[in-house]
Design a protein around this motif. Sequence first.
Motif, PDB file in Angstrom:
ATOM      1  N   ASP A  74      49.478  22.412 -59.134  1.00  0.00           N
ATOM      2  CA  ASP A  74      50.378  23.172 -60.002  1.00  0.00           C
ATOM      3  C   ASP A  74      50.732  24.518 -59.373  1.00  0.00           C
ATOM      4  O   ASP A  74      51.885  24.921 -59.373  1.00  0.00           O
ATOM      5  N   PHE A  75      49.719  25.213 -58.885  1.00  0.00           N
ATOM      6  CA  PHE A  75      49.986  26.481 -58.200  1.00  0.00           C
ATOM      7  C   PHE A  75      48.780  26.890 -57.378  1.00  0.00           C
ATOM      8  O   PHE A  75      47.658  26.425 -57.599  1.00  0.00           O
ATOM      9  N   THR A  76      49.048  27.738 -56.416  1.00  0.00           N
ATOM     10  CA  THR A  76      48.004  28.396 -55.633  1.00  0.00           C
ATOM     11  C   THR A  76      48.398  29.857 -55.529  1.00  0.00           C
ATOM     12  O   THR A  76      49.532  30.172 -55.166  1.00  0.00           O
ATOM     13  N   ILE A  77      47.479  30.731 -55.866  1.00  0.00           N
ATOM     14  CA  ILE A  77      47.756  32.172 -55.805  1.00  0.00           C
ATOM     15  C   ILE A  77      46.798  32.828 -54.822  1.00  0.00           C
ATOM     16  O   ILE A  77      45.577  32.638 -54.901  1.00  0.00           O
ATOM     17  N   ILE A  78      47.368  33.581 -53.903  1.00  0.00           N
ATOM     18  CA  ILE A  78      46.581  34.386 -52.975  1.00  0.00           C
ATOM     19  C   ILE A  78      46.855  35.836 -53.345  1.00  0.00           C
ATOM     20  O   ILE A  78      47.975  36.326 -53.194  1.00  0.00           O
ATOM     21  N   LEU A  89      40.570  28.219 -50.975  1.00  0.00           N
ATOM     22  CA  LEU A  89      41.046  27.444 -52.119  1.00  0.00           C
ATOM     23  C   LEU A  89      41.442  26.029 -51.708  1.00  0.00           C
ATOM     24  O   LEU A  89      41.135  25.055 -52.407  1.00  0.00           O
ATOM     25  N   ALA A  90      42.127  25.900 -50.572  1.00  0.00           N
ATOM     26  CA  ALA A  90      42.567  24.581 -50.109  1.00  0.00           C
ATOM     27  C   ALA A  90      41.381  23.670 -49.822  1.00  0.00           C
ATOM     28  O   ALA A  90      41.384  22.488 -50.189  1.00  0.00           O
ATOM     29  N   ASP A  91      40.363  24.207 -49.186  1.00  0.00           N
ATOM     30  CA  ASP A  91      39.186  23.397 -48.853  1.00  0.00           C
ATOM     31  C   ASP A  91      38.427  22.969 -50.101  1.00  0.00           C
ATOM     32  O   ASP A  91      38.029  21.805 -50.239  1.00  0.00           O
ATOM     33  N   ASP A  96      37.057  18.699 -54.138  1.00  0.00           N
ATOM     34  CA  ASP A  96      37.009  18.281 -55.540  1.00  0.00           C
ATOM     35  C   ASP A  96      37.866  17.039 -55.772  1.00  0.00           C
ATOM     36  O   ASP A  96      37.439  16.075 -56.419  1.00  0.00           O
ATOM     37  N   LEU A  97      39.077  17.029 -55.223  1.00  0.00           N
ATOM     38  CA  LEU A  97      39.982  15.903 -55.444  1.00  0.00           C
ATOM     39  C   LEU A  97      39.490  14.630 -54.778  1.00  0.00           C
ATOM     40  O   LEU A  97      39.580  13.536 -55.354  1.00  0.00           O
ATOM     41  N   VAL A 140      52.989  27.348 -43.829  1.00  0.00           N
ATOM     42  CA  VAL A 140      51.572  26.972 -43.961  1.00  0.00           C
ATOM     43  C   VAL A 140      51.448  25.565 -44.532  1.00  0.00           C
ATOM     44  O   VAL A 140      50.676  24.731 -44.025  1.00  0.00           O
ATOM     45  N   LEU A 141      52.218  25.285 -45.587  1.00  0.00           N
ATOM     46  CA  LEU A 141      52.140  23.969 -46.223  1.00  0.00           C
ATOM     47  C   LEU A 141      52.666  22.876 -45.303  1.00  0.00           C
ATOM     48  O   LEU A 141      52.164  21.746 -45.313  1.00  0.00           O
ATOM     49  N   ALA A 142      53.664  23.193 -44.479  1.00  0.00           N
ATOM     50  CA  ALA A 142      54.150  22.227 -43.497  1.00  0.00           C
ATOM     51  C   ALA A 142      53.051  21.889 -42.497  1.00  0.00           C
ATOM     52  O   ALA A 142      52.857  20.719 -42.137  1.00  0.00           O
ATOM     53  N   HIS A 143      52.309  22.907 -42.074  1.00  0.00           N
ATOM     54  CA  HIS A 143      51.202  22.661 -41.143  1.00  0.00           C
ATOM     55  C   HIS A 143      50.089  21.837 -41.791  1.00  0.00           C
ATOM     56  O   HIS A 143      49.398  21.075 -41.103  1.00  0.00           O
ATOM     57  N   LEU A 144      49.937  21.974 -43.101  1.00  0.00           N
ATOM     58  CA  LEU A 144      48.930  21.173 -43.793  1.00  0.00           C
ATOM     59  C   LEU A 144      49.353  19.715 -43.917  1.00  0.00           C
ATOM     60  O   LEU A 144      48.516  18.849 -44.195  1.00  0.00           O
TER      61      LEU A 144
END
Length: 223
Positions: A74-78, A89-91, A96-97, A140-144
């Motif tokens: 839904d969202f990620t806030i830094i 947060l990503a790790d 968890d997922l 960043v998300l493209a690299h992920l």
Amino acid sequence: MEYHRITSIEDPLFKQMHELMQKVFPPEEVLEFELWREPLEDPSIRVFVAILNGKVVGATEYRYYEDFNVAMTDFTIIGEAGLGIGPFLADKRAEDLHALASANGKSLFGMFAEIYDPYKVEQYEFGGVKPMDPYVRREVLAHLGYKRLDFPYVHPSWNNDGEAVSGLDLCFLPMEKGTSELPAELIVKFLRRYYAVLPNKPESWNEMVAGLEAKEKLALITF
């Protein structure tokens, strides 16, 4: 850093998280404080904050759909740069997922996310936090491994006022390498489930979904 789940608006850390949301997101993207009560009590919605020295410095909300075997971020806030909040947060979210999918007897198929198009939303300041800049986030998300689904995307405003929100792409992070398309049926079912909480859908959203229903597959395109 601590990874703490919030399940009630009475949690004092939720107030900090909501203020952080208001700082970094445009108003139409932020649900009112009191309207968070039911979502936070829903066991399928997972809201976590990153805590450093007693202060909320980041947050993420996501969910796992057992019947679809997909997740939605839904969202990620830094909240601050230079602290490694994003990777943390990503790790933690991924751990968890994957555990939730494993408990469901499956390997996670992938994860949806709405990602700002920097060429449409660069006027947003996102709280002045550089890691939240849409250009930075998209890279960043493209690299992920996230890829854009090939269709013009709008979503209903979280103000539930029937307005359409544009400036974002619906994207997907496939867990299997080589995945280049998604079944349109999966996308439609996901969108209908995800936005069922908002009864006032804009006509442009209904038209978008109808267009998807007429297709068999949608291509995943690199940013």
